[in-house]
Design an enzyme around this catalytic site. Structure first.
Site, PDB file in Angstrom:
ATOM      1  N   LYS A 183     -21.994 -16.121   0.168  1.00 43.23           N
ATOM      2  CA  LYS A 183     -23.523 -15.973   0.346  1.00 43.23           C
ATOM      3  C   LYS A 183     -24.227 -14.904  -0.731  1.00 43.23           C
ATOM      4  O   LYS A 183     -23.597 -14.024  -0.965  1.00 43.23           O
ATOM      5  CB  LYS A 183     -23.754 -15.424   1.625  1.00 43.23           C
ATOM      6  CG  LYS A 183     -23.399 -16.422   2.888  1.00 43.23           C
ATOM      7  CD  LYS A 183     -23.633 -16.031   3.980  1.00 43.23           C
ATOM      8  CE  LYS A 183     -23.689 -17.133   5.155  1.00 43.23           C
ATOM      9  NZ  LYS A 183     -24.119 -16.697   6.444  1.00 43.23           N
ATOM     10  N   GLY A 197     -14.058  -3.023   0.363  1.00 47.09           N
ATOM     11  CA  GLY A 197     -15.501  -2.265   0.497  1.00 47.09           C
ATOM     12  C   GLY A 197     -15.945  -1.442  -0.716  1.00 47.09           C
ATOM     13  O   GLY A 197     -17.055  -1.431  -1.301  1.00 47.09           O
ATOM     14  N   ARG A 212       0.955  -1.204   0.001  1.00 45.19           N
ATOM     15  CA  ARG A 212       0.071   0.169   0.004  1.00 45.19           C
ATOM     16  C   ARG A 212       0.701   1.261  -0.160  1.00 45.19           C
ATOM     17  O   ARG A 212       0.394   2.333  -0.620  1.00 45.19           O
ATOM     18  CB  ARG A 212      -0.698  -0.019   1.115  1.00 45.19           C
ATOM     19  CG  ARG A 212      -2.106  -0.896   0.932  1.00 45.19           C
ATOM     20  CD  ARG A 212      -3.094  -0.670   1.819  1.00 45.19           C
ATOM     21  NE  ARG A 212      -4.320  -1.572   1.505  1.00 45.19           N
ATOM     22  CZ  ARG A 212      -5.442  -1.972   2.197  1.00 45.19           C
ATOM     23  NH1 ARG A 212      -5.266  -1.882   3.467  1.00 45.19           N
ATOM     24  NH2 ARG A 212      -6.477  -2.531   1.759  1.00 45.19           N
ATOM     25  N   GLY A 239     -11.608  -9.076  -1.307  1.00 40.64           N
ATOM     26  CA  GLY A 239     -10.650  -9.759  -0.111  1.00 40.64           C
ATOM     27  C   GLY A 239     -10.200 -11.189  -0.825  1.00 40.64           C
ATOM     28  O   GLY A 239      -9.043 -11.526  -0.915  1.00 40.64           O
TER      29      GLY A 239
HETATM   30  P1  ADP Z   1     -14.680 -11.674  -1.576  1.00 37.19           P
HETATM   31  O1  ADP Z   1     -13.972 -11.522  -0.217  1.00 37.19           O
HETATM   32  O2  ADP Z   1     -13.807 -11.710  -2.952  1.00 37.19           O
HETATM   33  O3  ADP Z   1     -15.759 -10.672  -1.868  1.00 37.19           O
HETATM   34  P2  ADP Z   1     -16.528 -13.750  -0.425  1.00 37.19           P
HETATM   35  O4  ADP Z   1     -15.783 -13.316   0.789  1.00 37.19           O
HETATM   36  O5  ADP Z   1     -17.843 -13.469  -0.956  1.00 37.19           O
HETATM   37  O6  ADP Z   1     -15.562 -13.058  -1.671  1.00 37.19           O
HETATM   38  O7  ADP Z   1     -16.432 -15.199  -0.776  1.00 37.19           O
HETATM   39  C1  ADP Z   1     -15.195 -16.013  -0.333  1.00 37.19           C
HETATM   40  C2  ADP Z   1     -15.723 -17.190   0.277  1.00 37.19           C
HETATM   41  O8  ADP Z   1     -16.736 -17.965  -0.504  1.00 37.19           O
HETATM   42  C3  ADP Z   1     -14.379 -18.313   0.274  1.00 37.19           C
HETATM   43  O9  ADP Z   1     -14.304 -18.261   1.757  1.00 37.19           O
HETATM   44  C4  ADP Z   1     -14.916 -19.517  -0.141  1.00 37.19           C
HETATM   45  O10 ADP Z   1     -14.442 -20.746   0.454  1.00 37.19           O
HETATM   46  C5  ADP Z   1     -16.493 -19.286   0.006  1.00 37.19           C
HETATM   47  N1  ADP Z   1     -17.044 -20.495  -1.232  1.00 37.19           N
HETATM   48  C6  ADP Z   1     -16.974 -20.415  -2.192  1.00 37.19           C
HETATM   49  N2  ADP Z   1     -17.787 -21.633  -2.924  1.00 37.19           N
HETATM   50  C7  ADP Z   1     -18.272 -22.152  -1.622  1.00 37.19           C
HETATM   51  C8  ADP Z   1     -18.818 -23.297  -1.449  1.00 37.19           C
HETATM   52  N3  ADP Z   1     -19.659 -24.028  -2.742  1.00 37.19           N
HETATM   53  N4  ADP Z   1     -19.171 -23.556  -0.426  1.00 37.19           N
HETATM   54  C9  ADP Z   1     -18.929 -22.861   0.627  1.00 37.19           C
HETATM   55  N5  ADP Z   1     -18.080 -21.791   0.690  1.00 37.19           N
HETATM   56  C10 ADP Z   1     -17.967 -21.331  -0.666  1.00 37.19           C
END
Ligand code: ADP
Ligand code: MG
Length: 392
Positions: free
Chosen positions: A193, A373, A36, A350
């Site tokens: 989710k 964010g 950073r 992230g």
């Molecule tokens: P970002 O931080 O890039 O916005 P998210 O936090 O929304 O991404 O999602 C990442 C998480 O989603 C990871 O920890 C990953 O393990 C989980 N994940 C992806 N596919 C599945 C799945 N089929 N079942 C459970 N967890 C999942």
């Protein structure tokens, strides 16, 4: 939206108040990753080359308006001096005095802005006090632009304001991806989710030509169509919402791409037995943890015909092999097309950045946003107060 850059300002003999993000990871008092800080070098150098003096403003951690000694920027100042290759003076009070005494290429680093309750309240008085220290305001902290704080919003209305190099680079990359993109545009949205990405999905279906839904959230969409997803992560209460998103996509002419095959296992651990099945064949005692090769093939074909890709969220539970396979393969495809000049690829989030790094694909993407964010709010189509305040 248009904003001024460093090129639009005359810095000769002026003091620039530069909002930066140097919220670096620290372990036992040692900065463990200076990325950073490295990213603000072009802005600092450019202002100095144009004859201006640089006063850095930043936050560190979440002190919530109180002085928390461990979160003092005094601990970061040596690393900033080291990375910039410039004398850096940390100041915790008597700002005016320190500013008056600035010499040569000395850079001032003001104490953690969030020690002052006025910062997060976007307080006009605190912004005025900061503004009184300089002549020009430069915002180089895109990652803080989704918050209306004194140093990101109120101050921009008190001084001539512009975007720093990093901010300008981020804004133009984002604009290329969703603002005025070359079509067809593909979005890949994955992750855990649906509930955390509802606004994002809602915005994207109206803007992109193809929307790949992967990761845990794909299970919610499969279940909403009456498919049994066994013990998979799934938000059954969002079935109606998922169907609404599918309907909105149909009306907008956006192709929704759900898994065409699934990788299931009985346990989420390294070396767990896994098998590839049709999307509607998940056993009652198993979990869907990744998309299969047929899904990746289909996504690859869509990418071959696309001009632009925007990506947030892994396609599977990438932290544990082999459930990183779909994410790795799709990332490799996007990286190859980007390197060949056939695709503009922008990704952020992230876990997404971690997944693309793990896949060895991050360097070949057109742009990787580390803004977390702020990147998500931008993908949701929201106006970012720190960016709006810079627009002319
Ligand atoms: P970002 O931080 O890039 O916005 P998210 O936090 O929304 O991404 O999602 C990442 C998480 O989603 C990871 O920890 C990953 O393990 C989980 N994940 C992806 N596919 C599945 C799945 N089929 N079942 C459970 N967890 C999942
Ligand atoms: Mg995450």
């Amino acid at each position: 939206m248009a904003w001024k850059t460093l090129d639009d300002m005359d810095f000769a003999g002026k003091r620039a108040l530069v909002r930066v993000d140097i919220n670096v990871p620290v372990e036992d008092g040692v900065v463990t990753d200076t990325t950073r800080i490295e990213r603000i070098i072009p802005t600092v150098d450019d202002i100095q080359e144009k004859g201006g003096k640089v006063i850095l403003m930043a936050h560190f951690g979440r002190p919530k308006g109180q002085v928390v000694p461990e979160m003092s920027l005094e601990h970061i100042a040596p690393a900033v001096a080291d990375v910039l290759g410039l004398p850096v003076t940390w100041v915790n009070s008597d700002y005016g005095d320190a500013v008056a005494k600035m010499e040569g290429d000395e850079v001032l680093l003001l104490e953690n802005l969030r020690f002052n309750p006025g910062e997060e309240k976007n307080d006009a008085g605190f912004a005025k006090r900061l503004a009184s220290l300089g002549d020009i305001y430069v915002n180089d902290a895109f990652s803080a632009a989704h918050r209306a704080h004194a140093s990101t919003e109120a101050i921009a209305r008190l001084l001539p304001a512009c975007a720093g190099r990093l901010m300008a680079e981020e804004l133009s990359a984002l604009d290329k991806a969703l603002g005025t993109p070359k079509r067809p545009v593909v979005a890949v949205v994955g992750g855990a989710k649906v509930s955390t990405k509802l606004d994002l999905l809602g915005n994207l279906v109206g803007k992109v030509d193809h929307l790949v839904i992967g990761g845990g959230m794909a299970n919610t969409f499969l279940a909403a169509q009456g498919i049994n997803v066994g013990k998979s992560l799934c938000e059954h209460d969002l079935a109606e919402t998922a169907r609404e998103i599918l309907g909105k996509a149909k009306a907008a002419g956006c192709e929704i791409i759900l898994p065409r095959d699934i990788v299931v296992a009985r346990a989420f651990k390294a070396g767990a037995d896994s098998e590839t099945l049709a999307p509607d064949a998940c056993p009652a005692d198993a979990m869907i943890l990744d998309a299969g090769p047929a899904t990746v093939d289909y996504i690859s074909g869509v990418l071959d015909n696309a001009e632009t890709l925007v990506w947030n969220g892994p396609l599977g539970a990438f932290e544990i092999a082999p459930f990183d396979a779909a994410t790795n393969a799709a990332a490799a495809k996007a990286a190859a097309l980007s390197t060949a000049g056939k695709l503009i690829s922008v990704a952020g989030g992230g876990d997404t950045v971690a997944a693309l790094n793990q896949a060895g694909a991050a360097d070949d993407f057109t742009y990787i946003s580390t803004a977390g964010g702020a990147f998500l709010e931008w993908m949701e189509g929201k106006e970012l107060p720190g960016v709006a305040a810079l627009s002319r």
